[in-house]
Design a protein around this motif. Structure first.
Motif, short mmCIF file in Angstrom:
data_model
loop_
_atom_site.label_atom_id
_atom_site.label_comp_id
_atom_site.label_asym_id
_atom_site.label_seq_id
_atom_site.Cartn_x
_atom_site.Cartn_y
_atom_site.Cartn_z
N GLN A 42 -7.70 6.68 -5.97
CA GLN A 42 -8.35 7.99 -5.86
C GLN A 42 -7.40 9.08 -5.36
OE1 GLN A 42 -11.72 8.89 -6.57
NE2 GLN A 42 -11.51 6.96 -7.67
N GLU B 144 -17.10 11.74 1.53
CA GLU B 144 -16.88 10.29 1.30
C GLU B 144 -16.19 9.61 2.47
OE1 GLU B 144 -15.09 9.43 -2.48
OE2 GLU B 144 -16.61 10.58 -3.57
N THR C 89 -3.01 5.76 -3.15
CA THR C 89 -3.89 6.94 -3.08
C THR C 89 -2.98 8.16 -3.12
OG1 THR C 89 -3.87 6.55 -0.69
CG2 THR C 89 -5.91 6.01 -1.85
N ARG D 250 0.86 -1.20 0.00
CA ARG D 250 0.00 0.00 0.00
C ARG D 250 0.89 1.24 0.00
NH1 ARG D 250 -2.96 3.69 -0.28
NH2 ARG D 250 -4.70 4.33 1.01
N TYR E 181 -7.53 12.76 -3.20
CA TYR E 181 -8.34 13.54 -2.25
C TYR E 181 -7.67 14.88 -2.00
CZ TYR E 181 -10.46 8.99 -1.36
OH TYR E 181 -11.08 7.78 -1.51
N LYS F 273 -9.05 4.58 5.03
CA LYS F 273 -10.39 4.45 4.43
C LYS F 273 -10.47 4.84 2.96
CE LYS F 273 -12.73 6.85 7.80
NZ LYS F 273 -13.94 7.38 8.40
N GLY F 274 -9.38 5.40 2.42
CA GLY F 274 -9.42 5.89 1.03
C GLY F 274 -9.55 4.77 0.02
N GLU F 275 -10.15 5.12 -1.12
CA GLU F 275 -10.32 4.12 -2.19
C GLU F 275 -9.08 4.11 -3.07
OE1 GLU F 275 -13.23 3.53 -5.99
OE2 GLU F 275 -14.05 4.62 -4.27
N GLN G 164 -1.21 -0.16 -5.43
CA GLN G 164 -2.29 0.08 -4.45
C GLN G 164 -2.09 1.46 -3.82
OE1 GLN G 164 -4.78 -2.62 -3.52
NE2 GLN G 164 -4.07 -2.82 -5.64
#
Ligand code: NAD
Ligand code: TDX
Length: 332
Positions: free
Chosen positions: A235, A288, A171, A115, A237, A230-232, A169
């Motif tokens: 994505q 979100e 964000t 991640r 932000y 919790k982020g997709e 993976q």
């Protein structure tokens, strides 16, 4: 997720995140930091030894990074050359760290299936007119102005490509201007606070009409933790706390809080290509992922920051003279 690798954790925002995450979670954290002029080991003093380790190293060192990424569950990537003014005088380190360093990290994260969270800036979107009703959103086209912001934009695009092409993976977050303790004295707010402490008049670039959207570093850290957990995947932000203020107003507030006349500052040579205004719409992160900033009172946050610089002169004093000498050569 138990173990985090935090790059650039001896810098201003990275060290804030390390302290914040150790306090609010049970993660163990390893920091990798090159300790450039901007990194300070003292910013990480006194952290719990059973949950915290420090490695001095360069994020562009592929062998070291491969080993560190293999040993972690997730990477939170703060390391960067971060100062616009420096990028105008010596851009090369910005390419080495922001582009090649990020490339080295995402290659390792891809190899080991880890991640990855990439920290970026609102400056990738360029600037807005003072009266523009729009703010930056995740859909705003990239339009960076400076060598710094163009290398940050490049690093964001690399991360996006690695998500799409290789299934990284990852964000991304793009945040507005941070303030708070442990920020290097080259940056606007600490420079002016420490100038006033030293009996030097604050220096405002150009007319001082430029607007920045200020957020406390603790709120940036809570947002990054929220996105990490919790982020997709894939994505972006935007992180902001509705803190728009022009530079003149900020200098006047600093002078007032420090017991000086509000007009006791000087106008100096403007920054080349100086972005006029940044403003963040952080609705996506709020709606979100349910994130909210805690610091809503900029005046109170500024007072606390002034108190920190008054109480921690030993932290910033070693950097002050050489920073001001550099600005003097530039007429700033
Ligand atoms: P900073 O300059 O205070 O810290 C950067 C850290 O990275 C330092 O500790 C430095 O030693 C380290 N570093 C630099 N090159 C390295 C390398 N090659 N290998 C390993 N470590 C290296 O910067 P900051 O203000 O804390 O910014 C951190 C991140 O947040 C950056 O990615 C920046 O673009 C982003 N950001 C900053 C702000 C802000 O207002 N300061 C706002 C939005 C985003
Ligand atoms: O002495 C000064 N006088 C002055 O008027 C300095 C150092 C700055 N300024 C102005 C320039 C900017 O309009 O103040 C504003 C803020 O300047 P910086 O602190 O240099 O920040 P900025 O260029 O806005 O970039 C910051 O926010 C976004 C961080 O340094 C970046 O890393 C982040 O991406």
């Amino acid at each position: 997720m138990q173990k985090l690798l935090v790059t650039g954790g001896a810098g201003f925002i990275g060290s804030n995140f390390v302290r914040y995450a150790l306090e609010h979670t049970s993660y163990s954290i390893t920091v990798v930091d090159k300790l450039t002029y901007a990194g300070n080991r003292e910013s990480l003093r006194g952290l719990p030894e059973d949950r915290f380790a420090f490695v001095k190293g360069d994020i562009a060192d592929a062998a070291l990074i491969d080993q560190l990424v293999a040993e972690t569950d997730a990477v939170v990537h703060y390391a960067a050359e971060s100062h616009n003014d420096n990028s105008l005088h010596d851009p090369r380190p910005f390419l080495d760290t922001n582009i090649i360093g990020t490339y080295t990290l995402i290659e390792a994260a891809r190899r080991h299936g880890k991640r990855f969270h990439h920290i970026s800036t609102d400056e990738v979107y360029g600037d807005l007119e003072l009266d523009d009703p729009q703010r930056f959103t995740e859909q705003t086209p990239y339009n960076p102005s400076s060598p710094y912001s163009s290398t940050k934009a490049g690093s964001d695009l690399l991360v996006r490509a690695w998500v799409r092409s290789f299934g990284l993976q990852a964000t991304i977050s793009n945040c507005s201007n941070n303030y708070g303790p442990y920020q290097h004295v080259e940056k606007f707010i600490p420079r002016q606070i420490t100038n006033v402490i030293d009996g030097i008049r604050p220096k405002l670039y150009g007319k001082g009409e430029n607007v920045r959207d200020w957020i406390h570093a603790d709120d940036h850290s809570s947002a990054v933790l929220t996105i990490l957990e919790k982020g997709e995947i894939g994505q972006t932000y935007l992180i902001g706390a509705d803190g728009e203020r022009n530079n003149k107003d900020v200098v006047e507030q600093i002078l007032e809080h420090m017991g000086q006349p509000r007009a006791a500052y000087d106008h100096v040579v403007d920054r080349a290509g100086h972005d006029l205004r940044y403003a963040i719409d952080s609705s996506k992160l709020r709606s979100e992922l349910g994130w909210r900033p805690v610091f809503s009172d900029f005046g109170k946050g500024l007072e606390d920051t002034i108190a920190w610089y008054r109480d921690n002169e030993s932290w910033w004093r070693p950097q002050k003279a050489q920073t001001e000498a550099k600005y003097q050569v530039q007429g700033q």
